[in-house]
Design a protein around this motif. Sequence first.
Motif, PDB file in Angstrom:
ATOM      1  N   ALA A  99      37.880  14.071  -3.986  1.00 27.55           N
ATOM      2  CA  ALA A  99      37.533  12.795  -4.707  1.00 27.55           C
ATOM      3  C   ALA A  99      36.102  12.669  -4.893  1.00 27.55           C
ATOM      4  N   HIS A 100      35.474  13.192  -3.785  1.00 26.56           N
ATOM      5  CA  HIS A 100      33.907  13.305  -3.869  1.00 26.56           C
ATOM      6  C   HIS A 100      33.174  13.973  -5.176  1.00 26.56           C
ATOM      7  N   MET A 101      33.974  15.160  -5.230  1.00 29.26           N
ATOM      8  CA  MET A 101      33.939  16.210  -6.283  1.00 29.26           C
ATOM      9  C   MET A 101      34.154  15.566  -7.737  1.00 29.26           C
ATOM     10  N   LEU A 102      35.040  14.945  -7.805  1.00 33.66           N
ATOM     11  CA  LEU A 102      35.524  14.198  -9.102  1.00 33.66           C
ATOM     12  C   LEU A 102      34.390  13.038  -9.319  1.00 33.66           C
ATOM     13  N   GLY A 103      34.155  12.416  -8.362  1.00 40.45           N
ATOM     14  CA  GLY A 103      32.998  11.296  -8.311  1.00 40.45           C
ATOM     15  C   GLY A 103      31.629  11.971  -8.794  1.00 40.45           C
ATOM     16  N   SER A 104      31.408  13.110  -8.367  1.00 49.09           N
ATOM     17  CA  SER A 104      30.057  13.566  -8.841  1.00 49.09           C
ATOM     18  C   SER A 104      29.991  13.908 -10.314  1.00 49.09           C
ATOM     19  N   THR A 105      31.131  14.284 -10.969  1.00 49.92           N
ATOM     20  CA  THR A 105      31.129  14.616 -12.500  1.00 49.92           C
ATOM     21  C   THR A 105      31.040  13.250 -13.280  1.00 49.92           C
ATOM     22  N   VAL A 106      31.850  12.117 -12.586  1.00 54.62           N
ATOM     23  CA  VAL A 106      31.909  11.239 -13.277  1.00 54.62           C
ATOM     24  C   VAL A 106      30.440  10.326 -13.019  1.00 54.62           C
ATOM     25  N   MET A 107      29.631  10.541 -11.894  1.00 50.47           N
ATOM     26  CA  MET A 107      28.235  10.048 -11.859  1.00 50.47           C
ATOM     27  C   MET A 107      27.446  10.849 -12.790  1.00 50.47           C
ATOM     28  N   TRP A 108      27.650  11.945 -13.039  1.00 51.73           N
ATOM     29  CA  TRP A 108      26.582  12.716 -14.102  1.00 51.73           C
ATOM     30  C   TRP A 108      26.838  12.293 -15.299  1.00 51.73           C
ATOM     31  N   ILE A 109      28.234  12.222 -15.833  1.00 49.00           N
ATOM     32  CA  ILE A 109      28.548  11.719 -16.975  1.00 49.00           C
ATOM     33  C   ILE A 109      27.888  10.340 -17.370  1.00 49.00           C
ATOM     34  N   TRP A 110      28.054   9.614 -16.367  1.00 49.21           N
ATOM     35  CA  TRP A 110      27.292   8.223 -16.422  1.00 49.21           C
ATOM     36  C   TRP A 110      25.702   8.137 -16.540  1.00 49.21           C
ATOM     37  N   VAL A 111      25.427   9.037 -15.861  1.00 51.47           N
ATOM     38  CA  VAL A 111      24.004   9.081 -15.988  1.00 51.47           C
ATOM     39  C   VAL A 111      23.379   9.510 -17.335  1.00 51.47           C
ATOM     40  N   LEU A 112      24.131  10.241 -17.797  1.00 55.78           N
ATOM     41  CA  LEU A 112      23.651  10.893 -19.244  1.00 55.78           C
ATOM     42  C   LEU A 112      23.964   9.785 -20.172  1.00 55.78           C
ATOM     43  N   ARG A 113      24.987   9.060 -20.092  1.00 54.45           N
ATOM     44  CA  ARG A 113      25.584   8.056 -20.938  1.00 54.45           C
ATOM     45  C   ARG A 113      24.223   6.963 -21.030  1.00 54.45           C
ATOM     46  N   GLY A 147      31.445   9.377  -0.071  1.00 52.21           N
ATOM     47  CA  GLY A 147      30.678  10.065   0.729  1.00 52.21           C
ATOM     48  C   GLY A 147      30.473   9.895   2.218  1.00 52.21           C
ATOM     49  N   TYR A 148      30.301   8.610   2.335  1.00 54.56           N
ATOM     50  CA  TYR A 148      30.021   8.155   4.022  1.00 54.56           C
ATOM     51  C   TYR A 148      31.537   8.282   4.505  1.00 54.56           C
ATOM     52  N   VAL A 149      32.623   7.867   4.244  1.00 54.40           N
ATOM     53  CA  VAL A 149      33.679   7.950   4.820  1.00 54.40           C
ATOM     54  C   VAL A 149      33.925   9.329   4.872  1.00 54.40           C
ATOM     55  N   GLN A 150      33.898  10.284   4.021  1.00 52.06           N
ATOM     56  CA  GLN A 150      34.313  11.690   4.257  1.00 52.06           C
ATOM     57  C   GLN A 150      33.437  12.427   5.266  1.00 52.06           C
ATOM     58  N   TYR A 151      32.119  11.962   5.340  1.00 54.52           N
ATOM     59  CA  TYR A 151      31.320  12.474   6.425  1.00 54.52           C
ATOM     60  C   TYR A 151      31.651  11.906   7.985  1.00 54.52           C
ATOM     61  N   PHE A 152      31.852  10.682   8.036  1.00 56.57           N
ATOM     62  CA  PHE A 152      32.411  10.281   9.469  1.00 56.57           C
ATOM     63  C   PHE A 152      33.786  10.776   9.792  1.00 56.57           C
ATOM     64  N   THR A 153      34.703  11.001   9.068  1.00 58.06           N
ATOM     65  CA  THR A 153      36.024  11.511   9.058  1.00 58.06           C
ATOM     66  C   THR A 153      36.090  12.972   9.055  1.00 58.06           C
ATOM     67  N   HIS A 154      34.939  13.699   9.190  1.00 60.47           N
ATOM     68  CA  HIS A 154      35.005  15.105   9.366  1.00 60.47           C
ATOM     69  C   HIS A 154      35.581  15.751   8.080  1.00 60.47           C
ATOM     70  N   LEU A 155      34.981  15.429   6.798  1.00 58.03           N
ATOM     71  CA  LEU A 155      35.505  16.276   5.654  1.00 58.03           C
ATOM     72  C   LEU A 155      37.009  16.290   5.531  1.00 58.03           C
ATOM     73  N   PRO A 156      37.712  15.424   5.207  1.00 58.09           N
ATOM     74  CA  PRO A 156      39.254  15.628   4.942  1.00 58.09           C
ATOM     75  C   PRO A 156      39.238  16.107   3.451  1.00 58.09           C
ATOM     76  N   GLU A 157      40.164  17.153   3.274  1.00 60.63           N
ATOM     77  CA  GLU A 157      40.184  17.628   2.011  1.00 60.63           C
ATOM     78  C   GLU A 157      40.395  16.761   0.768  1.00 60.63           C
ATOM     79  N   ALA A 158      41.192  15.800   0.895  1.00 62.83           N
ATOM     80  CA  ALA A 158      41.410  14.861  -0.146  1.00 62.83           C
ATOM     81  C   ALA A 158      40.192  13.967  -0.548  1.00 62.83           C
ATOM     82  N   LEU A 159      39.424  13.687   0.450  1.00 62.64           N
ATOM     83  CA  LEU A 159      38.292  12.696   0.197  1.00 62.64           C
ATOM     84  C   LEU A 159      37.106  13.604  -0.230  1.00 62.64           C
ATOM     85  N   VAL A 160      37.097  14.862  -0.067  1.00 64.16           N
ATOM     86  CA  VAL A 160      36.220  15.961  -0.509  1.00 64.16           C
ATOM     87  C   VAL A 160      36.415  16.193  -2.086  1.00 64.16           C
TER      88      VAL A 160
END
Length: 336
Positions: A294-308, A279-292
């Motif tokens: 990856a961040h979306m994928l990370g949000s789904t993984v985070m949500w799954i693990w919160v529920l776990r 998230g911080y890298v994508q913010y300071f590099t002006h939101l490159p598509e690849a990192l955005v």
Amino acid sequence: MVCVPTLNRADVEAALRNPLAFIADRWTPDPRTVRRAALAALVMSVVIVVTGGAVRLTGSGLGCPTWPTCTDDSLTTTRAMGFHGIIEFGNRMLTYVLCAAVGWAIIAARSEKPWRRGLTRLGWAQFWVVMGNAVLGGIVVLVGLNPYTVAAHFLLSTALIAIATVMWQRTREGDAAPRPLVGKAVAQLVWFLVAASALLIAVGTVVTGAGPHAGDSSEVERIPIDWENVSKLHAVLAWIVVTLTFALWFVLKAVDAPKAPLARTRELFVVLLCQGAIGYVQYFTHLPEALVAAHMLGSTVMWIWVLRVLLALRERPEEPLDLPASPAEVAVGSRA
């Protein structure tokens, strides 16, 4: 050679009347098959989110300008629509793959012996969420990628992931009443963590709706707020989630909690650190598509693990079978 059963007229009528019951009467899946079917549905619910993000990040949101057909004259994409049409239509086709995965999970759950009605209901809940989100996706296209409908589309996908995660967990445990593994105060802390994570995801959709990736190369309506200020709020919420996770980890170690909730919390902490770094890298590099992406994928993984983490706070053993007493047990009981 595979033996094909002979079906009479009554069998055909029964299959047409209730196909799930017809299959369940003739097939009993291995428990591993049921678990794998539930996991496949969960994986596909994540894949559809990531590919939906790819549609947005490549500016292909209106690659198929109408719905349910791709154009007014064609059900599928045409050569004139180019790369964007392929991306958008491909994402639509993945919805059918998701439906197949969810359908497989429903059939496997319905055919398991003994039949676990709650597990089947979780499968059907996924199916209806997928259907609702497909219609909402069509509305997103018809209203020209309105950011509020896009946010609702993502949040409904997040709900789908939640249901799929619960179903996957339920395939790995019994149907007895849940027994808590931690105290009430710890459970309340985890519920605060779940609520903060849900709010973090919701604010993330606002960041996307106000940010530069509109989803199409044409003029698309944006949420009329400063996306950088919302991004800072998003970061604050992320730190709150990280702090709650660290506090939970500390508390679980202090009370000598069972292995499962401690392990899930440790894994969640690692996921959050990775997600925060992206998230911080994508913010300071002006939101490159690849990192955005990856961040979306990370949000789904985070949500799954919160529920776990939440689901690890209790255990559900197998229900004891009501077996008839043996003659020796009957004799002992009569003497007593």
